[in-house]
Design an enzyme around this catalytic site. Structure first.
Site, mmCIF file in Angstrom:
data_model
loop_
_atom_site.group_PDB
_atom_site.id
_atom_site.type_symbol
_atom_site.label_atom_id
_atom_site.label_comp_id
_atom_site.label_asym_id
_atom_site.label_seq_id
_atom_site.Cartn_x
_atom_site.Cartn_y
_atom_site.Cartn_z
ATOM 1 N N GLN A 96 0.818 -1.210 0.000
ATOM 2 C CA GLN A 96 0.000 0.000 0.000
ATOM 3 C C GLN A 96 0.854 1.264 0.000
ATOM 4 O O GLN A 96 0.533 2.250 -0.661
ATOM 5 C CB GLN A 96 -0.943 0.012 1.207
ATOM 6 C CG GLN A 96 -2.080 -0.993 1.140
ATOM 7 C CD GLN A 96 -3.139 -0.623 0.111
ATOM 8 O OE1 GLN A 96 -3.305 0.535 -0.262
ATOM 9 N NE2 GLN A 96 -3.871 -1.622 -0.364
ATOM 10 N N SER A 132 16.519 0.288 5.810
ATOM 11 C CA SER A 132 15.417 -0.386 5.124
ATOM 12 C C SER A 132 15.782 -0.663 3.666
ATOM 13 O O SER A 132 16.321 0.195 2.965
ATOM 14 C CB SER A 132 14.152 0.471 5.167
ATOM 15 O OG SER A 132 13.167 -0.032 4.297
ATOM 16 N N GLN A 188 2.436 -0.980 14.150
ATOM 17 C CA GLN A 188 2.027 0.422 14.191
ATOM 18 C C GLN A 188 2.097 1.035 15.586
ATOM 19 O O GLN A 188 2.575 2.160 15.745
ATOM 20 C CB GLN A 188 0.619 0.568 13.621
ATOM 21 C CG GLN A 188 0.553 0.399 12.116
ATOM 22 C CD GLN A 188 -0.821 0.684 11.544
ATOM 23 O OE1 GLN A 188 -1.694 1.240 12.223
ATOM 24 N NE2 GLN A 188 -1.024 0.304 10.292
ATOM 25 N N GLY A 242 -2.189 -3.124 -2.882
ATOM 26 C CA GLY A 242 -1.485 -1.925 -3.296
ATOM 27 C C GLY A 242 -1.066 -1.916 -4.755
ATOM 28 O O GLY A 242 -1.181 -0.881 -5.428
ATOM 29 N N HIS A 262 -6.527 0.915 7.698
ATOM 30 C CA HIS A 262 -7.273 -0.134 8.397
ATOM 31 C C HIS A 262 -7.474 0.358 9.815
ATOM 32 O O HIS A 262 -6.591 0.993 10.396
ATOM 33 C CB HIS A 262 -6.485 -1.448 8.365
ATOM 34 C CG HIS A 262 -7.152 -2.596 9.048
ATOM 35 N ND1 HIS A 262 -8.524 -2.791 9.020
ATOM 36 C CD2 HIS A 262 -6.641 -3.631 9.765
ATOM 37 C CE1 HIS A 262 -8.816 -3.908 9.694
ATOM 38 N NE2 HIS A 262 -7.696 -4.422 10.153
ATOM 39 N N ASP A 292 -0.206 -3.804 10.828
ATOM 40 C CA ASP A 292 -0.949 -3.478 12.053
ATOM 41 C C ASP A 292 -0.122 -3.770 13.298
ATOM 42 O O ASP A 292 -0.166 -3.027 14.277
ATOM 43 C CB ASP A 292 -2.246 -4.299 12.122
ATOM 44 C CG ASP A 292 -3.276 -3.844 11.114
ATOM 45 O OD1 ASP A 292 -3.216 -2.685 10.673
ATOM 46 O OD2 ASP A 292 -4.145 -4.667 10.756
#
Length: 330
Positions: A28, A51, A86, A134, A108, A83
């Site tokens: 996404q 990353s 987060q 996504g 979400h 999720d």
């Protein structure tokens, strides 16, 4: 009738002078960031140092920062990491930067609905949830269209949270297809229910049960795979295109009659009763507490489930058969 919003309902100028921060650059994240960039917005991506996505985002022409630096600069912060990450990332890198006038966004509702993240009352909290993976959000946007989406607002400190949310939805292309007004609670609970009982849990269990029944009856595993797994896409495509009626119109009369007379013997009232039990566990937070604890404790059961499922015969048979179908790998 549910309220739907389209391009004519969304004023993208409301976010044209704002810095939009996308936390994460996965499925996404890359779609939102690139669509917003192509819509002329000032977009920046927040990642952790080291990353693997950092270089990818920069190669796409996006400015990349650490999440903490992004949270400092951004007027709108969209959380597009898993999720389960987060709440920790919010506490470590974002919470102290949530000043009055900012907006915190989600795709979400899990962490807001189950109170894993509690933003200050002085900021807007909005959800824009595209109803597609996504890569599809990005692909359809580049073709001049969009995927449907959902909008929800849990805090409207500025008085413009809906309008800003719709502007964001337009920026990623969702208002081209229609954005449905909902709530964080409704999106979270219906999304989890759909995944667990139909889209993932229900379908995978039904497919495995059908495969096992045929193989145990002496039929070739390859034949069983084709009948209960491979052809499933054909049916789903018909459902996607025109609903149950179109699917039944498109299949043979024999298949349609079997649908009417045998389907309810497999998915009977007892299944619906168990669906209600699963829904109750979603509504009262039982599932959320279980999943949060599973992650806090190292995901041991989750990993075990994953390993067990990979070893199922339908996976080995399917891998072999799919290897003979190069058209499945465009």
């Amino acid at each position: 009738m549910a309220k739907l919003y389209y391009d004519s309902d969304a004023n993208i100028d409301l976010i044209s002078n704002k810095v939009i921060g996308i936390v994460g650059y996965g499925s996404q994240g890359h779609a939102h960031a690139l669509n917003l960039k192509d819509s002329g917005m000032d977009v920046r991506v927040g990642l952790y140092e080291g990353s693997a996505s950092w270089a990818k985002a920069e190669e796409a022409g996006l400015k990349v920062l650490t999440v903490a630096d992004l949270a400092e600069e951004a007027d709108i912060i969209m959380m597009l990491i898993p999720d389960t990450s987060q709440a920790r990332i919010y506490r470590e890198s974002i919470e102290g930067k949530m000043r009055e006038g900012k907006m915190l966004m989600f795709a979400h509702g899990f962490n807001i609905h189950y109170k894993q993240i509690t933003p200050p009352s002085s900021v807007d909290v909005c959800m824009i949830a595209p109803k597609a993976p996504g890569h599809r959000v990005r692909e359809v946007y580049t073709q001049g269209a969009g995927v449907p989406g959902l909008i929800a607002v849990s805090q409207n400190a500025s008085g413009l949270a809906y309008e800003i949310g719709l502007a964001y939805a337009r920026g990623i292309g969702c208002t081209r297809a229609g954005v449905l007004d909902t709530t964080f609670q409704e999106e979270t609970e219906t999304d989890l229910f759909g995944e667990q009982t139909v889209l993932c849990g229900g379908v995978s269990s039904l497919v495995k049960a059908g495969f096992e029944t045929l193989v145990e009856a002496g039929y070739q595993p390859e034949s069983a795979y084709f009948e209960v797994m491979h052809e499933l896409k054909l049916i789903v495509d018909l459902l996607y295109q025109g609903g149950l009626e179109y699917m039944r119109y498109s299949v043979s009369d024999t298949a349609e009659y079997g649908d009417y007379t045998r389907g309810s013997r497999i998915i009977d009232g007892s299944v619906k009763d168990r669906m209600k039990e699963v829904l109750a566990e979603i509504q009262d937070g039982t599932f959320a507490r279980e999943w949060i604890a599973e992650n806090d404790e190292g995901r041991h059961r989750f990993s075990q489930f994953r390993e067990q499922e990979v070893e199922h015969q339908i996976e080995s048979v399917g891998k072999e058969l799919r290897g003979m179908m190069p058209f499945l790998r465009p």
